[in-house]
Design a protein around this motif. Sequence first.
Motif, PDB file in Angstrom:
ATOM      1  N   ARG A   1     -21.153 -36.221  18.693  1.00  0.00           N
ATOM      2  CA  ARG A   1     -21.462 -37.124  19.646  1.00  0.00           C
ATOM      3  C   ARG A   1     -21.595 -38.596  19.182  1.00  0.00           C
ATOM      4  N   GLY A   2     -21.713 -38.989  17.926  1.00  0.00           N
ATOM      5  CA  GLY A   2     -21.472 -40.115  17.315  1.00  0.00           C
ATOM      6  C   GLY A   2     -20.212 -40.767  17.721  1.00  0.00           C
ATOM      7  N   ALA A   3     -19.084 -40.010  17.338  1.00  0.00           N
ATOM      8  CA  ALA A   3     -17.608 -40.409  17.468  1.00  0.00           C
ATOM      9  C   ALA A   3     -17.451 -40.661  18.953  1.00  0.00           C
ATOM     10  N   LEU A   4     -17.866 -39.811  19.878  1.00  0.00           N
ATOM     11  CA  LEU A   4     -17.876 -40.184  21.285  1.00  0.00           C
ATOM     12  C   LEU A   4     -18.583 -41.293  21.667  1.00  0.00           C
TER      13      LEU A   4
ATOM     14  N   PRO B   1     -10.212 -46.608  21.835  1.00  0.00           N
ATOM     15  CA  PRO B   1     -10.920 -45.903  21.130  1.00  0.00           C
ATOM     16  C   PRO B   1     -10.480 -45.412  19.822  1.00  0.00           C
ATOM     17  N   LYS B   2     -11.091 -45.488  18.748  1.00  0.00           N
ATOM     18  CA  LYS B   2     -10.789 -44.984  17.346  1.00  0.00           C
ATOM     19  C   LYS B   2     -10.820 -43.438  17.008  1.00  0.00           C
ATOM     20  N   PHE B   3     -11.522 -42.741  17.602  1.00  0.00           N
ATOM     21  CA  PHE B   3     -11.321 -41.166  17.376  1.00  0.00           C
ATOM     22  C   PHE B   3     -10.784 -40.489  18.649  1.00  0.00           C
ATOM     23  N   ARG B   4     -10.444 -41.115  19.860  1.00  0.00           N
ATOM     24  CA  ARG B   4      -9.878 -40.552  20.774  1.00  0.00           C
ATOM     25  C   ARG B   4     -10.738 -38.959  21.007  1.00  0.00           C
TER      26      ARG B   4
ATOM     27  N   ILE C   1     -26.741 -30.682  25.064  1.00  0.00           N
ATOM     28  CA  ILE C   1     -25.307 -30.667  25.285  1.00  0.00           C
ATOM     29  C   ILE C   1     -24.585 -31.947  25.597  1.00  0.00           C
ATOM     30  N   ILE C   2     -23.515 -32.388  24.942  1.00  0.00           N
ATOM     31  CA  ILE C   2     -22.790 -33.537  25.206  1.00  0.00           C
ATOM     32  C   ILE C   2     -22.182 -33.782  26.441  1.00  0.00           C
TER      33      ILE C   2
END
Length: 78
Positions: free
Chosen positions: A19-22, A35-38, A65-66
């Motif tokens: 969730r944090g990466a998103l 975006p760094k994490f894609r 849920i994300i």
Amino acid sequence: MDYGAFTDASLKMMYEAVRGALEADDAFEANDEEPKFRVRATHEWKRHAGSLESEMLKRGLPVDIIDWTGGQGELPLA
């Protein structure tokens, strides 16, 4: 990955990391940055999150849920 081998706390931590990466990717895009994490573009992120969700639900753990829609909203009902 054997998700059943992880503790409840580990599953929750890994899910919140997804969730944090998103959220970070969304913030980068909102600032017209790459975006760094894609997360949205890489299928493995969604598969990982889905496996975590499945294991948490199997254990009866609460799961927020994300939202993968990225604020796109819903299709109008016909």
